[in-house]
Design a protein around this motif. Structure first.
Motif, PDB file in Angstrom:
ATOM      1  N   LYS A 198    -123.514 -94.130  76.465  1.00 18.39           N
ATOM      2  CA  LYS A 198    -123.201 -94.170  77.914  1.00 18.39           C
ATOM      3  C   LYS A 198    -124.300 -94.862  78.718  1.00 18.39           C
ATOM      4  O   LYS A 198    -124.081 -95.257  79.856  1.00 18.39           O
ATOM      5  CB  LYS A 198    -122.950 -92.758  78.438  1.00 18.39           C
ATOM      6  CG  LYS A 198    -124.164 -91.846  78.433  1.00 18.39           C
ATOM      7  CD  LYS A 198    -123.824 -90.476  79.020  1.00 18.39           C
ATOM      8  CE  LYS A 198    -124.971 -89.499  78.930  1.00 18.39           C
ATOM      9  NZ  LYS A 198    -126.214 -89.926  79.596  1.00 18.39           N
ATOM     10  N   ASP A 199    -125.491 -95.014  78.119  1.00 13.26           N
ATOM     11  CA  ASP A 199    -126.605 -95.647  78.839  1.00 13.26           C
ATOM     12  C   ASP A 199    -126.716 -97.153  78.583  1.00 13.26           C
ATOM     13  O   ASP A 199    -127.519 -97.827  79.227  1.00 13.26           O
ATOM     14  CB  ASP A 199    -127.928 -94.958  78.462  1.00 13.26           C
ATOM     15  CG  ASP A 199    -127.952 -93.504  78.922  1.00 13.26           C
ATOM     16  OD1 ASP A 199    -127.386 -93.229  79.998  1.00 13.26           O
ATOM     17  OD2 ASP A 199    -128.513 -92.657  78.209  1.00 13.26           O
ATOM     18  N   PHE A 200    -125.920 -97.658  77.636  1.00 17.48           N
ATOM     19  CA  PHE A 200    -125.995 -99.094  77.339  1.00 17.48           C
ATOM     20  C   PHE A 200    -125.593 -99.978  78.521  1.00 17.48           C
ATOM     21  O   PHE A 200    -126.248-100.982  78.775  1.00 17.48           O
ATOM     22  CB  PHE A 200    -125.165 -99.446  76.099  1.00 17.48           C
ATOM     23  CG  PHE A 200    -125.884 -99.179  74.809  1.00 17.48           C
ATOM     24  CD1 PHE A 200    -127.075 -99.835  74.517  1.00 17.48           C
ATOM     25  CD2 PHE A 200    -125.402 -98.262  73.893  1.00 17.48           C
ATOM     26  CE1 PHE A 200    -127.764 -99.587  73.338  1.00 17.48           C
ATOM     27  CE2 PHE A 200    -126.090 -98.001  72.716  1.00 17.48           C
ATOM     28  CZ  PHE A 200    -127.272 -98.665  72.437  1.00 17.48           C
ATOM     29  N   PRO A 201    -124.524 -99.636  79.283  1.00 15.30           N
ATOM     30  CA  PRO A 201    -124.168-100.497  80.421  1.00 15.30           C
ATOM     31  C   PRO A 201    -125.317-100.655  81.418  1.00 15.30           C
ATOM     32  O   PRO A 201    -125.539-101.739  81.958  1.00 15.30           O
ATOM     33  CB  PRO A 201    -122.973 -99.773  81.051  1.00 15.30           C
ATOM     34  CG  PRO A 201    -122.364 -99.016  79.914  1.00 15.30           C
ATOM     35  CD  PRO A 201    -123.519 -98.578  79.068  1.00 15.30           C
ATOM     36  N   THR A 202    -126.077 -99.569  81.655  1.00 12.65           N
ATOM     37  CA  THR A 202    -127.214 -99.640  82.583  1.00 12.65           C
ATOM     38  C   THR A 202    -128.266-100.609  82.055  1.00 12.65           C
ATOM     39  O   THR A 202    -128.829-101.409  82.813  1.00 12.65           O
ATOM     40  CB  THR A 202    -127.843 -98.238  82.759  1.00 12.65           C
ATOM     41  OG1 THR A 202    -126.796 -97.336  83.109  1.00 12.65           O
ATOM     42  CG2 THR A 202    -128.895 -98.230  83.843  1.00 12.65           C
ATOM     43  N   LEU A 203    -128.528-100.541  80.758  1.00 13.43           N
ATOM     44  CA  LEU A 203    -129.501-101.464  80.146  1.00 13.43           C
ATOM     45  C   LEU A 203    -129.010-102.908  80.264  1.00 13.43           C
ATOM     46  O   LEU A 203    -129.761-103.806  80.650  1.00 13.43           O
ATOM     47  CB  LEU A 203    -129.720-101.111  78.672  1.00 13.43           C
ATOM     48  CG  LEU A 203    -130.521-102.144  77.857  1.00 13.43           C
ATOM     49  CD1 LEU A 203    -131.943-102.281  78.378  1.00 13.43           C
ATOM     50  CD2 LEU A 203    -130.541-101.773  76.373  1.00 13.43           C
ATOM     51  N   ARG A 204    -127.724-103.119  79.950  1.00 13.42           N
ATOM     52  CA  ARG A 204    -127.190-104.495  79.950  1.00 13.42           C
ATOM     53  C   ARG A 204    -127.250-105.136  81.332  1.00 13.42           C
ATOM     54  O   ARG A 204    -127.368-106.348  81.447  1.00 13.42           O
ATOM     55  CB  ARG A 204    -125.758-104.491  79.418  1.00 13.42           C
ATOM     56  CG  ARG A 204    -125.719-104.312  77.908  1.00 13.42           C
ATOM     57  CD  ARG A 204    -124.317-104.189  77.360  1.00 13.42           C
ATOM     58  NE  ARG A 204    -124.352-103.788  75.957  1.00 13.42           N
ATOM     59  CZ  ARG A 204    -123.385-103.144  75.337  1.00 13.42           C
ATOM     60  NH1 ARG A 204    -122.286-102.816  75.994  1.00 13.42           N
ATOM     61  NH2 ARG A 204    -123.495-102.819  74.066  1.00 13.42           N
ATOM     62  N   ARG A 205    -127.191-104.313  82.364  1.00 14.42           N
ATOM     63  CA  ARG A 205    -127.297-104.865  83.728  1.00 14.42           C
ATOM     64  C   ARG A 205    -128.674-105.444  83.997  1.00 14.42           C
ATOM     65  O   ARG A 205    -128.846-106.245  84.896  1.00 14.42           O
ATOM     66  CB  ARG A 205    -126.983-103.768  84.758  1.00 14.42           C
ATOM     67  CG  ARG A 205    -125.500-103.612  84.959  1.00 14.42           C
ATOM     68  CD  ARG A 205    -125.167-102.501  85.928  1.00 14.42           C
ATOM     69  NE  ARG A 205    -123.853-101.974  85.604  1.00 14.42           N
ATOM     70  CZ  ARG A 205    -123.497-100.709  85.691  1.00 14.42           C
ATOM     71  NH1 ARG A 205    -124.346 -99.808  86.112  1.00 14.42           N
ATOM     72  NH2 ARG A 205    -122.280-100.336  85.382  1.00 14.42           N
ATOM     73  N   LYS A 206    -129.659-105.009  83.230  1.00 13.65           N
ATOM     74  CA  LYS A 206    -131.027-105.513  83.423  1.00 13.65           C
ATOM     75  C   LYS A 206    -131.308-106.726  82.545  1.00 13.65           C
ATOM     76  O   LYS A 206    -132.401-107.267  82.538  1.00 13.65           O
ATOM     77  CB  LYS A 206    -132.032-104.407  83.093  1.00 13.65           C
ATOM     78  CG  LYS A 206    -131.927-103.212  84.022  1.00 13.65           C
ATOM     79  CD  LYS A 206    -132.892-102.132  83.576  1.00 13.65           C
ATOM     80  CE  LYS A 206    -132.671-100.839  84.354  1.00 13.65           C
ATOM     81  NZ  LYS A 206    -133.409 -99.722  83.742  1.00 13.65           N
ATOM     82  N   LEU A 207    -130.295-107.130  81.763  1.00  7.93           N
ATOM     83  CA  LEU A 207    -130.431-108.297  80.883  1.00  7.93           C
ATOM     84  C   LEU A 207    -129.491-109.388  81.367  1.00  7.93           C
ATOM     85  O   LEU A 207    -128.386-109.106  81.816  1.00  7.93           O
ATOM     86  CB  LEU A 207    -130.046-107.933  79.446  1.00  7.93           C
ATOM     87  CG  LEU A 207    -130.797-106.774  78.778  1.00  7.93           C
ATOM     88  CD1 LEU A 207    -130.089-106.378  77.485  1.00  7.93           C
ATOM     89  CD2 LEU A 207    -132.236-107.167  78.482  1.00  7.93           C
ATOM     90  N   GLY A 208    -129.915-110.627  81.258  1.00  8.55           N
ATOM     91  CA  GLY A 208    -129.004-111.744  81.504  1.00  8.55           C
ATOM     92  C   GLY A 208    -128.647-112.335  80.156  1.00  8.55           C
ATOM     93  O   GLY A 208    -129.530-112.573  79.326  1.00  8.55           O
ATOM     94  N   ILE A 209    -127.353-112.531  79.899  1.00  9.68           N
ATOM     95  CA  ILE A 209    -126.946-113.045  78.586  1.00  9.68           C
ATOM     96  C   ILE A 209    -126.217-114.372  78.764  1.00  9.68           C
ATOM     97  O   ILE A 209    -125.284-114.486  79.560  1.00  9.68           O
ATOM     98  CB  ILE A 209    -126.063-112.021  77.837  1.00  9.68           C
ATOM     99  CG1 ILE A 209    -126.813-110.692  77.702  1.00  9.68           C
ATOM    100  CG2 ILE A 209    -125.679-112.551  76.462  1.00  9.68           C
ATOM    101  CD1 ILE A 209    -125.986-109.537  77.184  1.00  9.68           C
ATOM    102  N   VAL A 210    -126.693-115.382  78.037  1.00  8.47           N
ATOM    103  CA  VAL A 210    -126.103-116.725  78.090  1.00  8.47           C
ATOM    104  C   VAL A 210    -125.487-117.008  76.727  1.00  8.47           C
ATOM    105  O   VAL A 210    -126.198-117.083  75.728  1.00  8.47           O
ATOM    106  CB  VAL A 210    -127.184-117.790  78.416  1.00  8.47           C
ATOM    107  CG1 VAL A 210    -126.590-119.189  78.379  1.00  8.47           C
ATOM    108  CG2 VAL A 210    -127.811-117.516  79.772  1.00  8.47           C
ATOM    109  N   PHE A 211    -124.160-117.127  76.703  1.00 10.72           N
ATOM    110  CA  PHE A 211    -123.447-117.354  75.443  1.00 10.72           C
ATOM    111  C   PHE A 211    -123.215-118.845  75.224  1.00 10.72           C
ATOM    112  O   PHE A 211    -123.007-119.595  76.170  1.00 10.72           O
ATOM    113  CB  PHE A 211    -122.082-116.644  75.461  1.00 10.72           C
ATOM    114  CG  PHE A 211    -122.162-115.157  75.616  1.00 10.72           C
ATOM    115  CD1 PHE A 211    -122.452-114.330  74.532  1.00 10.72           C
ATOM    116  CD2 PHE A 211    -121.942-114.560  76.854  1.00 10.72           C
ATOM    117  CE1 PHE A 211    -122.520-112.948  74.682  1.00 10.72           C
ATOM    118  CE2 PHE A 211    -122.014-113.181  77.017  1.00 10.72           C
ATOM    119  CZ  PHE A 211    -122.299-112.381  75.920  1.00 10.72           C
ATOM    120  N   GLN A 212    -123.181-119.219  73.946  1.00 10.14           N
ATOM    121  CA  GLN A 212    -122.921-120.618  73.597  1.00 10.14           C
ATOM    122  C   GLN A 212    -121.517-121.045  74.038  1.00 10.14           C
ATOM    123  O   GLN A 212    -121.301-122.157  74.491  1.00 10.14           O
ATOM    124  CB  GLN A 212    -123.063-120.791  72.077  1.00 10.14           C
ATOM    125  CG  GLN A 212    -122.787-122.206  71.593  1.00 10.14           C
ATOM    126  CD  GLN A 212    -122.926-122.330  70.075  1.00 10.14           C
ATOM    127  OE1 GLN A 212    -123.331-121.398  69.401  1.00 10.14           O
ATOM    128  NE2 GLN A 212    -122.585-123.483  69.552  1.00 10.14           N
TER     129      GLN A 212
END
Length: 226
Positions: free
Chosen positions: A76-90
């Motif tokens: 349940k805490d992963f979405p909060t972490l992902r908001r602090k990451l920027g992800i650039v997909f190929q």
């Protein structure tokens, strides 16, 4: 007191469906660093990135991302972490049924932004930052590959992340466009986000400086930038 690394992996093992992908991984990413992950296709680079945002589990070792212990972090805490990451997909992963502006607005609303004026201002800022200020009304299929990748980067920096994970961001682009994308990422790095970028284009390493880790034979080794 020295600042803690944004990412700290010590003796980390990763497997998928019972198969060892990476073993005894040691990796550090600090504020403002630009780090390349190189290695052949299938060497585990993308899998390593996926462990950072919790899509792939870590089997053993110590792994910290932005102060979170990844092996004990609750789902349940992963979405909060992902908001602090920027992800650039190929492969961009833009929503093809809405404009560039609506793509960016969707992400801001999904991550808790509510004030319409602030949303509009932030979209304007990021589009300007990636040199796409006149393209907000376009649909993704009306943009070139390089333009789409710029929008993907704009999407990644919306919430001013401390870390940007870029998975082969130049993989589908011609050489010159790829260069411009790396220049943009370097610029974003200088403004404070740490960048971890996978690539198999080794020419970029000699042109744009950064720390280099190589994935090979299930291991990760720090190597020279040459």
């Amino acid at each position: 007191m020295e600042e803690q690394p944004l990412i700290s992996y010590q003796h980390v093992n990763v497997s998928l469906q019972g198969q060892e992908i990476l073993s005894d991984v040691n990796l550090e990413l600090r504020k403002g660093e630009f780090v390349y992950l190189i290695g052949k296709v299938g060497s585990g680079k993308s899998t390593l990135l996926k462990t950072i945002y919790g899509e792939v589990e870590i089997d053993a070792g110590e792994a910290w991302v932005l102060g979170n212990a990844m092996r004990t972090l609750k789902r349940k805490d992963f979405p909060t972490l992902r908001r602090k990451l920027g992800i650039v997909f190929q492969d961009f992963q833009l929503l093809t049924d809405r404009t560039v502006h609506e793509n960016l607005k969707f992400v801001l609303k999904a991550t808790g932004w509510k004030n319409r004026t602030e949303i509009e201002r932030r979209i304007e800022e990021v589009l300007q930052q990636v040199g796409m200020e006149n393209k907000g009304y376009k649909m993704p299929n009306e943009l070139s590959g390089g333009e789409q990748q710029r929008i993907v980067i704009a999407r990644a920096i919306l919430n001013k992340p401390e870390i940007i994970l870029a998975d082969e961001p130049t993989g589908n682009l011609d050489v010159e466009t790829g260069r411009r994308i790396v220049e943009l990422l370097q610029d974003i790095c200088r403004q404070g986000s740490a960048i971890l970028m996978t690539t198999h284009n080794l020419n970029l390493l000699s042109e744009y400086s950064g720390k280099v880790y190589k994935c090979e034979h299930h291991r990760l080794t720090e190597t020279t930038n040459s």
